[in-house]
Design an enzyme around this catalytic site. Structure first.
Site, PDB file in Angstrom:
ATOM      1  N   ALA A  77       8.426  -4.291  12.837  1.00 57.15           N
ATOM      2  CA  ALA A  77       8.692  -5.155  11.602  1.00 57.15           C
ATOM      3  C   ALA A  77      10.404  -5.749  11.498  1.00 57.15           C
ATOM      4  CB  ALA A  77       8.483  -4.560  10.267  1.00 57.15           C
TER       5      ALA A  77
ATOM      6  N   HIS B 237      -1.416   1.149  -4.585  1.00 52.25           N
ATOM      7  CA  HIS B 237      -1.884   2.721  -4.334  1.00 52.25           C
ATOM      8  C   HIS B 237      -0.791   3.540  -4.978  1.00 52.25           C
ATOM      9  CE1 HIS B 237      -4.034   1.740  -0.209  1.00 52.25           C
ATOM     10  NE2 HIS B 237      -4.929   1.657  -1.325  1.00 52.25           N
TER      11      HIS B 237
ATOM     12  N   GLY C  33       2.667  -4.426   9.077  1.00 50.34           N
ATOM     13  CA  GLY C  33       2.739  -3.054   9.137  1.00 50.34           C
ATOM     14  C   GLY C  33       1.588  -2.372   8.546  1.00 50.34           C
ATOM     15  N   THR C  34       0.173  -2.938   8.655  1.00 48.69           N
ATOM     16  CA  THR C  34      -0.934  -2.169   8.275  1.00 48.69           C
ATOM     17  C   THR C  34      -2.113  -2.303   9.079  1.00 48.69           C
ATOM     18  OG1 THR C  34      -2.708  -1.983   6.571  1.00 48.69           O
ATOM     19  CG2 THR C  34      -1.668  -4.217   7.046  1.00 48.69           C
ATOM     20  N   SER C  35      -2.739  -1.083   9.349  1.00 52.25           N
ATOM     21  CA  SER C  35      -3.909  -1.222  10.322  1.00 52.25           C
ATOM     22  C   SER C  35      -5.044  -1.825   9.472  1.00 52.25           C
ATOM     23  CB  SER C  35      -4.233   0.688  10.485  1.00 52.25           C
ATOM     24  OG  SER C  35      -4.505   1.105   9.288  1.00 52.25           O
TER      25      SER C  35
ATOM     26  N   GLN D 225       0.794  -1.172   0.138  1.00 55.65           N
ATOM     27  CA  GLN D 225      -0.044   0.089   0.136  1.00 55.65           C
ATOM     28  C   GLN D 225       0.861   1.166   0.079  1.00 55.65           C
ATOM     29  OE1 GLN D 225      -3.618  -0.639   2.882  1.00 55.65           O
ATOM     30  NE2 GLN D 225      -1.910  -1.943   3.833  1.00 55.65           N
TER      31      GLN D 225
ATOM     32  N   ASP E 179       6.564   4.643  -1.413  1.00 58.55           N
ATOM     33  CA  ASP E 179       8.071   5.041  -1.161  1.00 58.55           C
ATOM     34  C   ASP E 179       9.065   4.291  -2.047  1.00 58.55           C
ATOM     35  OD1 ASP E 179       7.559   3.237   2.043  1.00 58.55           O
ATOM     36  OD2 ASP E 179       8.282   2.583   0.212  1.00 58.55           O
TER      37      ASP E 179
HETATM   38  N1  APR Z   1       6.325  -2.287  12.537  1.00 58.37           N
HETATM   39  C1  APR Z   1       5.257  -2.782  12.277  1.00 58.37           C
HETATM   40  N2  APR Z   1       4.316  -2.177  12.243  1.00 58.37           N
HETATM   41  C2  APR Z   1       4.236  -1.060  12.698  1.00 58.37           C
HETATM   42  C3  APR Z   1       5.251  -0.107  12.948  1.00 58.37           C
HETATM   43  C4  APR Z   1       6.612  -0.914  13.017  1.00 58.37           C
HETATM   44  N3  APR Z   1       7.727  -0.341  13.521  1.00 58.37           N
HETATM   45  N4  APR Z   1       4.925   0.999  13.591  1.00 58.37           N
HETATM   46  C5  APR Z   1       3.704   1.300  13.209  1.00 58.37           C
HETATM   47  N5  APR Z   1       3.287  -0.145  12.741  1.00 58.37           N
HETATM   48  C6  APR Z   1       1.974  -0.273  12.352  1.00 58.37           C
HETATM   49  C7  APR Z   1       0.881   0.557  13.122  1.00 58.37           C
HETATM   50  O1  APR Z   1       0.450  -0.067  14.452  1.00 58.37           O
HETATM   51  C8  APR Z   1      -0.405   0.508  12.213  1.00 58.37           C
HETATM   52  O2  APR Z   1      -0.976  -0.922  12.579  1.00 58.37           O
HETATM   53  O3  APR Z   1       1.662   0.067  11.106  1.00 58.37           O
HETATM   54  C9  APR Z   1       0.222   0.532  10.895  1.00 58.37           C
HETATM   55  C10 APR Z   1       0.110   1.628  10.216  1.00 58.37           C
HETATM   56  O4  APR Z   1      -1.316   1.613   9.679  1.00 58.37           O
HETATM   57  P1  APR Z   1      -1.547   3.174   8.661  1.00 58.37           P
HETATM   58  O5  APR Z   1      -0.813   4.292   9.400  1.00 58.37           O
HETATM   59  O6  APR Z   1      -3.064   3.264   8.874  1.00 58.37           O
HETATM   60  O7  APR Z   1      -1.284   3.012   7.695  1.00 58.37           O
HETATM   61  P2  APR Z   1      -1.604   1.681   6.330  1.00 58.37           P
HETATM   62  O8  APR Z   1      -2.242   0.430   7.039  1.00 58.37           O
HETATM   63  O9  APR Z   1      -0.634   1.395   5.373  1.00 58.37           O
HETATM   64  O10 APR Z   1      -2.566   2.651   5.706  1.00 58.37           O
HETATM   65  C11 APR Z   1      -3.278   2.313   4.602  1.00 58.37           C
HETATM   66  O11 APR Z   1      -4.403   4.289   4.274  1.00 58.37           O
HETATM   67  O12 APR Z   1      -4.369   6.696   4.248  1.00 58.37           O
HETATM   68  C12 APR Z   1      -4.290   5.388   3.266  1.00 58.37           C
HETATM   69  O13 APR Z   1      -3.267   5.457   1.323  1.00 58.37           O
HETATM   70  C13 APR Z   1      -2.762   5.435   2.761  1.00 58.37           C
HETATM   71  O14 APR Z   1      -1.686   3.380   1.995  1.00 58.37           O
HETATM   72  C14 APR Z   1      -2.227   4.204   3.259  1.00 58.37           C
HETATM   73  C15 APR Z   1      -3.556   3.553   3.442  1.00 58.37           C
END
Ligand code: APR
Length: 271
Positions: free
Chosen positions: A258, A127, A218-220, A109, A112
């Site tokens: 991660a 994305h 590493g995704t929410s 997603q 970078d």
């Molecule tokens: N290692 C692993 N996971 C981590 C770390 C780490 N060091 N630091 C943070 N996280 C986790 C957080 O706990 C969270 O669950 O990474 C996740 C980041 O979640 P978001 O900030 O929501 O990012 P993401 O899931 O990639 O968002 C999806 O939302 O806004 C849109 O287009 C944007 O691609 C993005 C999409």
């Protein structure tokens, strides 16, 4: 039975990874956090200071550009500066190393480019990416390097102190967005309301149906339709391993960063 320990879970996940014929590695902003790129929804996340309703849609961005070009410049600095300085971390490297042992499709997603820089050869950027500029038809206009991002950030920093900033904003971002004789151009990124990047998204769905293991890192899991990929794969028979500090919905949950977990997992799976 006594609670499973972290090492039990890591060993179980390594066994699944070792026996998998095709692994989909599904990543979000968390895998790049240890490369210095802020996530979106954590406490210090990008959307905390810059609300997505203003900064995650093209309409919102145009409105901010007209009303408050200085604030748009500050958003772009917050977005671009960490990407300009980022390097792949140990988690990206471990994902790339996994290819030596099994078929891997990375579905990210993130925008970078760090998976490719770490050496992953099959990366589906559902994305899009900030490192490619396209015209209105989606045709490639140019690729951007991290140096190009540095140049844009330096110009944005210079203009935020100038009174005539609205005039300077188009100049500052010209390498990545603007108007030329054949029309407008902008980064190949997917904002809210946009269609998913193709053919990446269709290929990601095919990989989800065909794989036997998903390693989600590493995704929410909050933004559809990307977030449905792991459950789509599980419905087709795959095992889902989830890596991150938060609560987990995977078959196997590996809690932590991660950069710590993914190298240990890949080393245990293919020692
Ligand atoms: N290692 C692993 N996971 C981590 C770390 C780490 N060091 N630091 C943070 N996280 C986790 C957080 O706990 C969270 O669950 O990474 C996740 C980041 O979640 P978001 O900030 O929501 O990012 P993401 O899931 O990639 O968002 C999806 O939302 O806004 C849109 O287009 C944007 O691609 C993005 C999409």
């Amino acid at each position: 039975m006594a609670d499973e320990t972290d090492s039990d879970r890591l060993k179980e996940a390594a066994d699944w990874l070792r026996s998998a014929r095709h692994v989909v590695v599904f990543t979000g902003a968390g895998i790049s956090a240890e490369s210095g790129i802020p996530t979106f929804r954590d406490a210090a996340g990008l959307w905390t200071e810059f609300p997505p309703d203003q900064f995650a849609t093209w309409q919102g961005i145009m409105a901010v550009a007209a009303k408050s070009p200085g604030r748009l410049a500050r958003f772009l600095i917050a977005l671009l500066e960490p990407l300009a300085e980022a390097r792949p971390n140990a988690a990206h490297a471990a994902v790339a190393a996994l290819e030596k042992h099994t078929r891997v499709t990375v579905v990210t997603q993130n925008i970078d480019g760090l998976h490719q820089e770490a050496g992953s050869s099959r990366v589906l950027q559902v994305h899009g990416t900030l490192l490619e500029v396209v015209d209105r038809t989606g045709q490639l206009v140019r690729r951007l390097t991290r140096d190009d991002l540095r140049t844009i950030v330096a110009r944005l920093r210079r203009m935020t102190d100038q009174p005539a900033r609205s005039v300077l904003l188009p100049w500052a971002i010209r390498p990545m967005a603007g108007l030329r004789p054949r029309g407008t151009y902008r980064p190949r990124i997917v904002l809210f309301g946009d269609a998913m990047a193709e053919p990446d998204w269709s290929q990601a769905m095919e990989a989800a149906e065909a794989c036997d293991c998903v390693l989600s890192i590493g995704t929410s899991r909050t933004v559809m339709p990307a977030a449905m990929l792991p459950s789509q794969a599980r419905a087709a028979g795959a095992t889902v391993i989830e890596v991150g500090p938060d609560a987990c919905t995977g078959d196997i949950c590996l809690r932590g960063k991660a950069g710590d977990i993914v190298p240990a997992l890949v080393a245990l799976a293919h020692k």
